[in-house]
Each structure stands twice: as structure tokens, then as C-alpha cells.
Design an enzyme around this catalytic site. Structure first.
Site, mmCIF file in Angstrom:
data_model
loop_
_atom_site.group_PDB
_atom_site.id
_atom_site.type_symbol
_atom_site.label_atom_id
_atom_site.label_comp_id
_atom_site.label_asym_id
_atom_site.label_seq_id
_atom_site.Cartn_x
_atom_site.Cartn_y
_atom_site.Cartn_z
ATOM 1 C CG HIS A 197 -19.599 -10.409 -13.906
ATOM 2 N ND1 HIS A 197 -18.455 -11.136 -13.708
ATOM 3 C CD2 HIS A 197 -19.485 -9.320 -13.104
ATOM 4 C CE1 HIS A 197 -17.686 -10.508 -12.821
ATOM 5 N NE2 HIS A 197 -18.290 -9.416 -12.444
ATOM 6 C CG HIS B 123 -21.448 -21.591 -16.137
ATOM 7 N ND1 HIS B 123 -20.809 -21.951 -14.982
ATOM 8 C CD2 HIS B 123 -20.506 -20.942 -16.888
ATOM 9 C CE1 HIS B 123 -19.556 -21.546 -15.022
ATOM 10 N NE2 HIS B 123 -19.339 -20.932 -16.172
ATOM 11 C CD GLU B 124 -20.469 -20.124 -20.557
ATOM 12 O OE1 GLU B 124 -20.041 -18.958 -20.586
ATOM 13 O OE2 GLU B 124 -19.797 -21.082 -20.117
ATOM 14 C CG HIS C 49 -19.430 -16.212 -17.368
ATOM 15 N ND1 HIS C 49 -18.596 -15.865 -16.331
ATOM 16 C CD2 HIS C 49 -19.205 -17.538 -17.608
ATOM 17 C CE1 HIS C 49 -17.897 -16.938 -15.954
ATOM 18 N NE2 HIS C 49 -18.250 -17.963 -16.707
HETATM 19 ZN ZN ZN Z 1 -17.594 -19.949 -16.641
#
Ligand code: ZN
Length: 680
Positions: free
Chosen positions: A478, A471-472, A475
Site C-alpha cells: 500500500h 499482513h505487514e 501494508h
Molecule cells: Zn495491519
């Protein structure tokens, strides 16, 4: 070198990485002061420019202002989150009102707004492209939302509110850190450890040693400590004790009580929203979100709740049955849920975490997420040795593109420490932008609180931790792949209910059969995880999903309930929370994912009226992953569409427009329900 000067210019280091070995706590205060002084001068220069306002001399100049302040704030913010101590806390508290005043001085500067307003009104005449118009519109709205249209008296009051809010949220976070770190469950009889694996016992013994209690065992309120204790410890009384300590943080009527902070924060937010012409804080927040209105948020949350609650009740019945079979003579309580869930998981799927963990050594999982990024986007990761880091556990990588060009720097910092906030997050020491024709590449980090290595074993992650790591890293992608022109639109600076799309979509790869084999190798034998275990993991993927979904939706609704209040009032925080949960019929065996007094997302982070965003974004990520499922999880063309339209675009266009460009259609919410196993 004089104190603070290290921050006065770009760091003279490879890739502009912060020279942590040269930075001391004494550098921060002078650098903050210098940064404020520099930006103030730059703003004055924009305002006093005798030429008519243009996009370049006003918007771009504003976007590029405050370089020193940005540089010092990013480094300081990184340390405040991951390597905090009393000195850093004191500086943060000292700076909080000063920085809040400085930002008000800019956002309430009428002469500056005059120029922005002129440009905004005449935007049709300036030949702006989509990204440029987006930046102009962003600044225009930021100023309006910051109260530039208010009269002087109201502006003064707003400054006070902002100053108070920033101090209160800081205090909320500090209280939480203290309450988390001050508590220990000390165990001195080995029989009280029954049910726990050797690895967990060893970790608890190490913690005890660190507390000068050799020969005992200590459990803490850090998740890698309390959660497995709740899952495996046979001693029910101790489970209750530890869980209660966890969920009463900030609610102990002591000096670290957060109830009064919540009361003040909620009321100040109402006052501010009203002043700016909104009925509630949530309305104020939603104006800039994909969701647009609180009603749209409630609609989604209630729809998901209607599937989740019956499922959770079913799970509670199953757990009660297994407890009864076990000879329990009690009604299941919240501190029993985790324990009997593990028993049920074992019974239903013959799956236990201890059997899986050897395949999820942190280094292997990290290599797995790198491999995923490589197969999707052609990225390569090279470990950088001997570069300055802020703690020995931090590791640095250079990220390059398929053609070998430099993309970004990535740091990972994955283990709990006393000076680290709870949870996991991504942020940056430098953002991406094009400056004087040069594409400045970002410096990104991921921080986590995963299971630490012990003397005998490396860090072996739980499935939950593996998912969080992916998940991290989503990011981080991104941030790293950002390719826009203006700093104010770069990377993750997008709407809160869009920002979880790149992170949550990456979770879909973590346990996909084609991916897991790339990285899940036994830490002792190197054996690739057997098909039979992969199958078990995926069959059990939606196990306990009623619980998981209700605790998230309950927290999201709690957040919305606080922030849709229309009247200032003296809140009884405990009662407010109980009422909110009663209203939706949450069962006693489950508490919200975050209770009010430690709900830092909404009271000390930027997620107020925003916790729903995880579910909102799941509508997007479940639908977006469907595109990969249809063509293959490593389909190059789909990956390119995702990179070109989402990951590289930051906030340079409207999120729904970007999404449609990627998918060719609007997202279909049915994939969220499918993803959670609520529909077929
Ligand atoms: Zn998040």
C-alpha cells in the site's frame, strides 16, 4: 558536520535512503529544533502572503511544509520503535510536549484557517479535481477537528489536553516496554522443559546466556518465547506463572503501572470530544471513519460475537474433554488453553507446528511474499548490499516495476531485540508524492518479532508468523505502490478501518495451495512442502476460530466501551474491564486479546476507538478476495483493478467509492462469516 545538519536537506544517498552510519543520537534534538523553526517560517509565509488564497499558495504550500521535521521524525520514529534505548526514550520524552505544542501552533492558527476556510467555502470556483478537493477537505476538517472554532480559553485548555495526552501515551508505551523486558522466567532444571522442542530449548538457552546465566534457560514476555511455552510446556505451574506475568503487564501496582495512565487518558479524551461537540471520543473518531458511527461498529461486533461465543464454548468443552482424558483434575484455565489446543490440533488434524516449521524458513517466506507481489503486480525485488541499515539484522531491497522502473525501497527487520517494541508493523522513512513534477518514491519498512535463528537452525516461522509477515507486507505494498500527487493523501494515510484491507487481503495468499508451493521448501532438503501437509494446513485453517474471534471481538468491545463513555469519572480499570467482559459473557478460559494495561493500540498507538477496524476491514478483504477466487488468485485483470483503485490511490478518494470501483459492488459481510467458518 554540525549536529543535526544531516537532516537539513534530502539525504545525498542512493534512492534517498537514510545514511544511518552517519546519524547519531546527538543529531535528533538540533534537527527537531531546526525543523520546527523551518515549518514555523513556512506557515508564516503562507499566512502573510498578500495574494488571495489559492489551492497552490495555501493547501499545497501547507502540505509541503515541514520537510526537515518530517525527515527527522520519520527516522527518529523508526528507531524509537525498532532500535530504542534510554537516550532515544529521553529525547522522545523531551520532544513530546514540544512537538505537540508545535502542531497545536499550526492547527490552532486562525489566520491560516481563515485562508483554508475561504477556499473551502469557494471550492466550486477553483476548478479542483477529486484529489485536490479531497486534500482541501482533509485540511479543513483537520482544523475544525483540532478545535479552530473554539474560543481562546477553550483553545488554551485543548493545548493542555493534547500535551498531556501525548505525554501519557508515551509513558504508557514506555511502561509496557519496561514491564515486558524486566520479566524473565528462569528455569534451572531441565525436567521443567518437558514438552518443548529442541529448537525452543536452544533459544531459551541463548537468552539465558545473554543474561549471564549460562547453563540455564530463560523465557521472556516476547511472543516467540511465551507463546510456544504456553503451547508445549508440560509443567502447568510454570505455564500459569509465565502467562500471568504476560497478562498482568502494566497492572502490577508498581512504578510501571498503566492503570492511572488509562484513567487520565480516557477522561481527557471525553473532555476533548465534548469540547469539540461530540458526545463521546468514539463519536469524534467515527466522524472520519468508514463506519461513521459507534452504533455501526457495535452492530458488526455484536453480530460476529453471536457466532463466535457459542463456537468458543464448544471449543472449551472439547479442550476440557481432552484434558480430562489426559488425567487433568482441574477446570481448564486461560493458561491451559494453548496447551490443550495443540493436543487437540494434533488429534484432529495430525498437525503440529514442529512438523511444519522446517518449511517456513523466514528467507523462504519473504521470497514467497515477493513472488506473490511479482505474480500479481509484476514487481521485482533486488537485495541491496552494503547500504547503511540501523541494525545488522535489517535487509534492504530495491523494488522495481514490470517495466524496470524504480518503485520503492523496502527494508525488512524481523527478529525480536531488547530495544524493539512488541508486535509487527509497517512504516516509512520517506513517503510518496509528486514534487515539482518529480514522482518521489517511498522508502518503506516492515518490522516484526518473529522466531530468531539459533546456532543450529535458521529462523523457522510458525504459521501465525507467516501470516503476520504477509499482513505487514500488504501494508508495505500500500505504501510502495502509492501513486498520488500530495503527500497528505499518500499510501497508508487512509481511514483506519480501510487501512487493514491491503494487509488483510494478502493473508489470503499465504497458505493458498497455488502460493505455498512457491516458497514453502524444507530448509535442509529443499523439498517442496508435500500436498498432504498443505491440505492439512487448509483443513485446519478455521481450527480454534471461536477462541481467535472472541479474543479479538472482546478487545474491540473493551476499546469501544472505554471510548463511548459520556461522563468524566474516576475509573477503576480492573473493575471496568471485568464488568465489560461479564456483560458480553466472555468465558473464564479466555481473556481479551489485549487487556487494558497493555492495550497499546488504543492507549499509546493511534487505534483508540479503532481496534474494531480489523474486523471492519475483514468485511472488505473477505469480499475482495472473493473476486480473486472467482477468477483465479493470480488473475492479472483483477490484480490490476486492485492496484489501480486501491493500492495506488492512498486517500485520494472516498474509500467506499474506491472499493466499488474495484469490485463493482458493495462488500457483502457474509464472506467474513464464511472466512471464519461460522457459516457455509
Ligand atoms: Zn495491519
Amino acid at each position: 558536520m554540525d549536529k543535526g545538519t544531516i537532516f537539513y536537506s534530502e539525504f545525498d544517498t542512493p534512492y534517498g535512503m537514510p545514511p544511518f552510519e552517519q546519524i547519531t543520537n546527538d543529531d535528533f534534538r538540533p534537527a527537531f529544533d531546526k525543523g520546527i523553526e523551518q515549518q514555523t517560517k513556512e506557515i508564516d509565509a503562507i499566512v502573510n502572503n498578500p495574494e488571495a488564497p489559492t489551492f497552490e499558495n495555501t493547501i499545497v504550500a501547507l502540505d509541503n511544509s515541514g520537510a526537515i521535521l518530517t525527515r527527522v521524525s520519520r527516522v527518529f520514529g523508526g528507531l524509537k520503535g525498532a532500535e530504542n534505548n534510554d537516550t532515544i526514550q529521553a529525547i522522545a520524552e523531551e520532544m513530546s510536549p514540544i512537538l505537540s505544542e508545535h502542531s497545536d501552533n499550526i492547527s490552532l492558527n486562525s489566520a491560516l484557517f481563515e485562508r483554508i476556510n475561504t477556499l473551502y467555502k469557494e471550492s466550486a470556483n477553483h476548478g479542483l479535481n477529486t484529489e485536490q478537493y479531497r486534500l482541501l477537505e482533509k485540511y479543513y476538517k483537520d482544523f475544525v477537528r483540532s478545535g479552530i472554532m473554539l474560543d481562546d480559553e477553550q483553545k488554551d485548555r485543548l493545548r493542555e489536553i493534547n500535551k498531556d495526552l501525548s505525554a501519557l501515551s508515551l509513558n504508557f508505551g514506555n511502561n509496557l516496554l519496561k514491564e515486558t523486558n524486566n520479566y524473565t522466567l528462569v528455569i534451572d532444571k531441565e525436567e521443567d522443559l518437558a514438552g518443548l522442542s529442541q529448537g525452543l530449548k536452544d533459544a531459551a538457552a541463548i537468552t539465558a546466556k545473554a543474561h549471564d546465566m549460562d547453563g540455564k534457560w530463560i523465557f521472556t514476555l516476547h511472543k516467540p518465547s511465551w507463546l510456544p511455552f504456553l503451547q508445549y510446556a508440560d509443567n502447568r505451574d510454570l505455564r500459569e506463572k509465565l502467562y500471568k506475568a504476560m497478562y498482568t503487564r502494566g497492572d502490577n501496582d508498581n512504578e510501571f503501572d498503566n492503570k492511572k495512565n488509562i484513567n487520565k487518558i480516557v477522561n481527557l479524551r471525553i473532555e476533548k470530544a465534548n469540547m469539540l461537540g461530540f458526545a463521546t471520543h468514539a463519536d469524534f473518531v467515527m466522524e472520519e471513519r468508514m463506519a461513521k458511527t459507534p452504533e455501526n461498529v457495535y452492530k458488526l461486533l455484536n453480530e460476529v460475537w453471536d457466532y463466535a461465543l457459542p463456537q468458543a464454548k464448544k471449543e472449551a468443552t472439547e479442550l476440557q474433554a481432552i484434558a480430562d482424558k489426559d488425567g487433568a483434575d482441574f477446570k481448564l484455565q486461560s493458561w491451559d488453553w494453548f496447551y490443550y489446543t495443540e493436543k487437540l490440533r494434533e488429534e484432529k488434524y495430525a498437525l503440529n507446528e514442529a512438523e511444519l516449521k522446517p518449511y517456513f524458513k523466514m528467507e523462504n517466506v519473504r521470497a514467497g511474499v515477493f513472488a506473490t507481489a511479482n505474480k500479481l503486480y509484476g514487481l521485482n525485488f533486488t537485495k541491496l548490499e552494503k547500504v547503511p541499515v540501523y541494525h545488522p539484522e535489517v535487509e534492504a531491497y530495491e523494488v522495481t516495476d514490470a517495466d524496470g522502473s524504480h518503485v520503492a525501497i523496502f527494508y525488512s527487520d524481523y527478529f525480536p531485540r531488547a530495544g524493539k517494541n512488541a508486535g509487527a508493523w509497517m512504516s516509512s522513512f520517506r513517503g510518496q508524492q509528486v514534487l515539482d513534477g518529480e514522482n518521489i518514491r517511498p522508502i518503506i519498512y516492515n518490522v516484526g518479532n518473529f522466531t530468531s535463528p539459533t546456532q543450529d537452525t535458521p529462523s523457522l516461522l510458525t504459521l501465525d508468523e507467516v501470516e503476520t509477515l504477509f499482513h505487514e507486507f500488504g501494508h508495505a505494498l500500500h505504501g510502495m505502490l502509492s501513486n498520488v500527487n500530495y503527500s497528505g493523501l499518500a499510501g497508508t494515510s487512509v481511514s483506519r478501518d480501510f487501512v487493514e484491507l491491503p494487509s488483510q487481503i494478502l493473508e489470503h495468499w499465504a497458505f493458498h495451495p497455488d502460493v505455498i508451493k512457491l516458497y514453502a521448501k524444507h530448509y535442509e532438503t529443499g523439498e517442496v512442502i508435500p500436498d498432504e501437509l498443505i491440505e492439512k494446513i487448509n483443513r485446519a485453517a478455521n481450527f480454534n476460530m471461536g477462541f481467535n474471534t472472541t479474543e479479538i471481538v472482546a478487545a474491540a468491545l473493551l476499546d469501544m466501551n472505554y471510548h463511548t463513555l459520556t461522563q468524566k469519572q474516576d475509573l477503576d480499570v480492573r473493575k471496568f474491564e471485568i464488568n465489560a467482559m461479564e456483560k458480553i459473557g466472555l468465558i473464564d478460559e479466555i481473556i481479551p486479546r489485549y487487556r487494558s494495561t497493555y492495550f497499546s493500540h488504543i492507549f499509546s498507538g493511534g487505534y483508540s476507538a479503532g481496534y474494531y477496524a480489523y474486523l471492519w476491514a475483514e468485511v472488505l478483504d473477505a469480499d475482495a478476495f472473493q473476486a480473486f477466487e472467482e477468477k483465479g488468485v493470480f488473475d492479472k485483470e483483477t490484480a490490476k483493478l486492485f492496484r489501480d483503485n486501491i493500492l495506488s490511490k492512498g486517500n485520494s478518494d472516498d474509500p467506499m467509492t474506491l472499493y466499488r470501483k474495484f469490485r463493482g459492488a458493495d462488500p457483502d459481510p457474509k464472506y467474513l462469516l464464511k472466512n471464519r467458518g461460522f457459516i457455509d
